[in-house]
Write an enzyme that holds these catalytic residues in place. Sequence first.
Site, mmCIF file in Angstrom:
data_model
loop_
_atom_site.group_PDB
_atom_site.id
_atom_site.type_symbol
_atom_site.label_atom_id
_atom_site.label_comp_id
_atom_site.label_asym_id
_atom_site.label_seq_id
_atom_site.Cartn_x
_atom_site.Cartn_y
_atom_site.Cartn_z
ATOM 1 N N HIS A 132 0.866 -0.971 0.622
ATOM 2 C CA HIS A 132 0.130 0.052 -0.185
ATOM 3 C C HIS A 132 0.506 1.166 0.304
ATOM 4 C CE1 HIS A 132 -3.002 2.333 1.627
ATOM 5 N NE2 HIS A 132 -2.642 3.357 1.809
ATOM 6 N N GLU A 133 1.605 0.944 0.687
ATOM 7 C CA GLU A 133 2.452 2.147 1.573
ATOM 8 C C GLU A 133 3.552 2.555 -0.355
ATOM 9 O OE1 GLU A 133 2.899 4.848 2.931
ATOM 10 O OE2 GLU A 133 1.357 3.475 4.666
ATOM 11 N N HIS A 142 1.960 4.309 -3.281
ATOM 12 C CA HIS A 142 1.516 6.069 -2.683
ATOM 13 C C HIS A 142 2.607 6.088 -3.871
ATOM 14 C CE1 HIS A 142 -1.970 6.353 -0.073
ATOM 15 N NE2 HIS A 142 -1.503 5.572 0.834
ATOM 16 N N GLU A 192 -5.971 7.340 -1.546
ATOM 17 C CA GLU A 192 -5.438 5.877 -0.286
ATOM 18 C C GLU A 192 -6.300 5.245 -0.847
ATOM 19 O OE1 GLU A 192 -4.223 5.535 2.329
ATOM 20 O OE2 GLU A 192 -3.717 7.582 1.472
ATOM 21 N N ASP A 206 -4.396 1.360 -2.172
ATOM 22 C CA ASP A 206 -5.355 0.293 -1.874
ATOM 23 C C ASP A 206 -5.548 -0.288 -2.918
ATOM 24 O OD1 ASP A 206 -5.344 0.363 0.801
ATOM 25 O OD2 ASP A 206 -7.351 1.143 1.234
#
Length: 417
Positions: free
Chosen positions: A277-278, A281, A355, A359
Amino acid sequence: MNTFTVIFLIALTASFAVQFWLSNRQKKYVLTHRAEVPEAFQNKVSLTDHQKAADYTIEKGRLGEIDGIIGVIVLLAMTLGGGISLAFDFWNSFAFSPLLTGVAAIATVFLVISLLELPSSIYQTFVIEEKYGFNKNTPLQYIKDHLIQLALAIAIGLPLLALMLWFMDSIGTFWWLWAWATLMAFSLLMSRLFPTLIAPLFNKFTPLEDGALKDRIQQLLSRCGFNSQGIFIMDGSRRSGHGNAYFTGLGNNKRIVFFDTLVESLDDAELEAVLAHELGHFKCKHVIKMLLASSVMTLISFAILGWLMNQPWFYSGLGVAEPSHAAALLLFLLVSPVFTVFMQPISAYFQRKFEFEADDFAANHSDATQLITGLVKLYKENASTLTPDPVYSAFHYSHPPAAIRIAHLESRMHAQA
Ligand SMILES: [Zn+2]
């Protein structure tokens, strides 16, 4: 009364009223849903954990309201109450250069404000966090942290402030372009230096040991074509039981940091999913987009300040009798949040959009099921409420509410199946 004083008071009342209304909505909503675990979480979160999260959210909300009231009183005392004028009068009496007087007066006002905010911070750490079992801080550690922060503010903040004031005093009409470019260069430099020079002042960073977890992460990184300067475990448990994972640095200087508390509560597959997930970004260019957005906002702010500092009503309207560039900068820093708070839902909207994209990235490159179980554990262990008020969360939440986020991930799983 100056027209600008009236505008300021209206904006201040409106922003306070909105915050108070939102906070009350949140408390009421959480309380109404306290009796039962939401259906989507019934097999995953116990009623005890759910109620702990509700009580924790409500107590933090109450403290937030008290902070809000203190903030309004302090702002009024500093501006219309004459606090800023007092600080400038005091330092003017020493007949230092205008630059030095400006730096000293601004530093004094910020120091006073920080001291006034200290009791609430102490209460938050040693009463609320303690009560819910999160606080691992000792008074000694707490004092040490604040002294290091003060030393950093003096060593880095004051010279930067002096430079900004020098631009305002000496460069002429377009000083704000120079000030902006310097500030941007400074923040890029800081994001390079922060992981290696500043973060270690507060925490210990240990490289992740070789083993199953490291192999797993390395596979994920190469699958996503990502370079980093190492994977580190941070001793977050020294201060708090809350867990997290993050990236720091830019370009080739990127580091992956896991809180030790996170590594303890999630299993390897879940950690991989959280990290994916990070990574999302970065890969979806969110970091660059946020950086660009904040640099544009800073440029606009400087341009507005460049105009305001030449308007006599800006000073008199905010209780400052003697105009100066330093007073303009200080007033701008203190008062602009009153006007910009109404833009918060816009930035929260984009953050939540990011976000969802991160995801999606995690679902594609790792495992959505693992991300869901990992997230549920995190909600539970951090006592984050599963039932936030929809309006409050639209305004304040940088992340989508738990139920919406997990429903989105589940829809991704079905799409893949
Ligand atoms: Zn995220």
